[in-house]
Design a protein around this motif. Structure first.
Motif, PDB file in Angstrom:
ATOM      1  N   LEU A  30       5.274   6.464   4.416  1.00 36.31           N
ATOM      2  CA  LEU A  30       4.760   5.119   4.142  1.00 36.31           C
ATOM      3  C   LEU A  30       3.789   5.139   2.964  1.00 36.31           C
ATOM      4  N   LEU A  31       2.893   6.109   2.950  1.00 37.83           N
ATOM      5  CA  LEU A  31       1.925   6.222   1.860  1.00 37.83           C
ATOM      6  C   LEU A  31       2.628   6.515   0.537  1.00 37.83           C
ATOM      7  N   SER A  32       3.620   7.377   0.576  1.00 43.47           N
ATOM      8  CA  SER A  32       4.356   7.726  -0.631  1.00 43.47           C
ATOM      9  C   SER A  32       5.122   6.522  -1.179  1.00 43.47           C
ATOM     10  N   PHE A  33       5.810   5.787  -0.305  1.00 40.37           N
ATOM     11  CA  PHE A  33       6.541   4.594  -0.733  1.00 40.37           C
ATOM     12  C   PHE A  33       5.581   3.542  -1.262  1.00 40.37           C
ATOM     13  N   SER A  34       4.422   3.426  -0.642  1.00 44.96           N
ATOM     14  CA  SER A  34       3.434   2.442  -1.090  1.00 44.96           C
ATOM     15  C   SER A  34       2.883   2.816  -2.457  1.00 44.96           C
ATOM     16  N   TYR A  35       2.612   4.105  -2.675  1.00 42.33           N
ATOM     17  CA  TYR A  35       2.149   4.537  -3.997  1.00 42.33           C
ATOM     18  C   TYR A  35       3.214   4.228  -5.053  1.00 42.33           C
ATOM     19  N   ALA A  36       4.468   4.521  -4.743  1.00 40.82           N
ATOM     20  CA  ALA A  36       5.553   4.263  -5.689  1.00 40.82           C
ATOM     21  C   ALA A  36       5.633   2.774  -6.019  1.00 40.82           C
ATOM     22  N   ASP A  37       5.491   1.925  -5.027  1.00 38.84           N
ATOM     23  CA  ASP A  37       5.572   0.482  -5.244  1.00 38.84           C
ATOM     24  C   ASP A  37       4.405  -0.024  -6.094  1.00 38.84           C
ATOM     25  N   ILE A  38       3.188   0.374  -5.747  1.00 41.28           N
ATOM     26  CA  ILE A  38       2.007  -0.099  -6.476  1.00 41.28           C
ATOM     27  C   ILE A  38       1.986   0.477  -7.896  1.00 41.28           C
ATOM     28  N   SER A  39       2.341   1.735  -8.061  1.00 43.48           N
ATOM     29  CA  SER A  39       2.344   2.316  -9.414  1.00 43.48           C
ATOM     30  C   SER A  39       3.462   1.711 -10.261  1.00 43.48           C
ATOM     31  N   ASP A  40       4.557   1.298  -9.641  1.00 46.39           N
ATOM     32  CA  ASP A  40       5.625   0.621 -10.375  1.00 46.39           C
ATOM     33  C   ASP A  40       5.141  -0.734 -10.895  1.00 46.39           C
ATOM     34  N   LYS A  41       4.338  -1.420 -10.104  1.00 49.67           N
ATOM     35  CA  LYS A  41       3.830  -2.740 -10.491  1.00 49.67           C
ATOM     36  C   LYS A  41       2.632  -2.647 -11.431  1.00 49.67           C
ATOM     37  N   CYS A  42       1.802  -1.628 -11.257  1.00 45.67           N
ATOM     38  CA  CYS A  42       0.503  -1.586 -11.934  1.00 45.67           C
ATOM     39  C   CYS A  42       0.310  -0.403 -12.875  1.00 45.67           C
ATOM     40  N   GLY A  43       1.228   0.517 -12.917  1.00 50.77           N
ATOM     41  CA  GLY A  43       1.046   1.725 -13.706  1.00 50.77           C
ATOM     42  C   GLY A  43       0.499   2.847 -12.839  1.00 50.77           C
ATOM     43  N   SER A  44       0.639   4.068 -13.302  1.00 53.25           N
ATOM     44  CA  SER A  44       0.196   5.209 -12.496  1.00 53.25           C
ATOM     45  C   SER A  44      -1.330   5.267 -12.414  1.00 53.25           C
ATOM     46  N   PHE A  45      -1.800   5.878 -11.355  1.00 57.38           N
ATOM     47  CA  PHE A  45      -3.236   6.006 -11.090  1.00 57.38           C
ATOM     48  C   PHE A  45      -3.441   7.139 -10.108  1.00 57.38           C
ATOM     49  N   SER A  46      -4.672   7.543  -9.963  1.00 64.83           N
ATOM     50  CA  SER A  46      -5.007   8.651  -9.080  1.00 64.83           C
ATOM     51  C   SER A  46      -5.318   8.153  -7.673  1.00 64.83           C
ATOM     52  N   LEU A  47      -4.847   8.899  -6.699  1.00 67.02           N
ATOM     53  CA  LEU A  47      -5.203   8.636  -5.310  1.00 67.02           C
ATOM     54  C   LEU A  47      -6.360   9.520  -4.864  1.00 67.02           C
ATOM     55  N   GLU A  48      -6.856  10.342  -5.781  1.00 62.55           N
ATOM     56  CA  GLU A  48      -7.938  11.274  -5.458  1.00 62.55           C
ATOM     57  C   GLU A  48      -9.296  10.582  -5.376  1.00 62.55           C
ATOM     58  N   THR A  49      -9.476   9.514  -6.135  1.00 59.90           N
ATOM     59  CA  THR A  49     -10.762   8.829  -6.154  1.00 59.90           C
ATOM     60  C   THR A  49     -10.600   7.410  -5.638  1.00 59.90           C
ATOM     61  N   ALA A  50     -11.714   6.847  -5.201  1.00 61.84           N
ATOM     62  CA  ALA A  50     -11.685   5.462  -4.726  1.00 61.84           C
ATOM     63  C   ALA A  50     -11.456   4.546  -5.918  1.00 61.84           C
ATOM     64  N   ASN A  51     -10.457   3.703  -5.818  1.00 60.48           N
ATOM     65  CA  ASN A  51     -10.164   2.725  -6.851  1.00 60.48           C
ATOM     66  C   ASN A  51      -9.319   1.623  -6.231  1.00 60.48           C
ATOM     67  N   PRO A  52      -9.159   0.499  -6.903  1.00 59.36           N
ATOM     68  CA  PRO A  52      -8.370  -0.596  -6.322  1.00 59.36           C
ATOM     69  C   PRO A  52      -6.923  -0.192  -6.017  1.00 59.36           C
ATOM     70  N   GLY A  53      -6.347   0.705  -6.796  1.00 56.82           N
ATOM     71  CA  GLY A  53      -4.980   1.144  -6.540  1.00 56.82           C
ATOM     72  C   GLY A  53      -4.861   1.886  -5.222  1.00 56.82           C
ATOM     73  N   LYS A  54      -5.802   2.766  -4.968  1.00 53.53           N
ATOM     74  CA  LYS A  54      -5.797   3.511  -3.702  1.00 53.53           C
ATOM     75  C   LYS A  54      -5.942   2.547  -2.532  1.00 53.53           C
ATOM     76  N   GLU A  55      -6.821   1.573  -2.672  1.00 53.52           N
ATOM     77  CA  GLU A  55      -7.011   0.574  -1.618  1.00 53.52           C
ATOM     78  C   GLU A  55      -5.721  -0.210  -1.379  1.00 53.52           C
ATOM     79  N   LEU A  56      -5.027  -0.575  -2.455  1.00 48.84           N
ATOM     80  CA  LEU A  56      -3.755  -1.291  -2.311  1.00 48.84           C
ATOM     81  C   LEU A  56      -2.704  -0.419  -1.619  1.00 48.84           C
ATOM     82  N   VAL A  57      -2.680   0.862  -1.929  1.00 51.96           N
ATOM     83  CA  VAL A  57      -1.742   1.771  -1.265  1.00 51.96           C
ATOM     84  C   VAL A  57      -2.029   1.825   0.229  1.00 51.96           C
ATOM     85  N   LEU A  58      -3.291   1.951   0.585  1.00 55.44           N
ATOM     86  CA  LEU A  58      -3.651   2.010   2.003  1.00 55.44           C
ATOM     87  C   LEU A  58      -3.302   0.706   2.721  1.00 55.44           C
TER      88      LEU A  58
END
Length: 100
Positions: A30-58
């Motif tokens: 689920l987390l992997s599919f969510s990262y793929a979906d959000i990065s497809d819409k918003c561009g790649s980003f790191s899941l290592e640090t707190a950021n809006p992309g990580k929050e959207l993935v969660l």
């Protein structure tokens, strides 16, 4: 599933109050599919640090886990758009790559 670390999995499990390990592989997917979906819409980003992309993935993963994924895009449209705009590459960086 390479973007999904054990720390991210544990953070997600803590949010959902899941203490057992029997669903770990499902949650990682689920987390992997969510990262793929959000990065497809918003561009790649790191899941290592707190950021809006990580929050959207969660959050997207939470919706998927609860079989409510069809509501995610509408409910988080503003956050997705804001993150996509803030995650655009710098104009200078784009110019440098085009010159190479």
């Amino acid at each position: 599933m390479s973007n999904v670390t054990e720390e991210l999995l544990q953070e997600f499990k803590d949010r959902l109050h899941i203490s057992h390990k029997s669903e770990d592989s499902h949650l990682k997917r689920l987390l992997s599919f969510s990262y793929a979906d959000i990065s497809d819409k918003c561009g790649s980003f790191s899941l290592e640090t707190a950021n809006p992309g990580k929050e959207l993935v969660l959050e997207r993963s939470r919706y998927a886990y609860n079989d409510a994924l069809e509501y995610f895009n509408d409910n988080f449209l503003s956050q997705i758009n804001s993150f996509a705009l803030s995650n655009l590459p710098d104009e200078e960086a784009v110019d440098e790559t085009e010159q190479v």
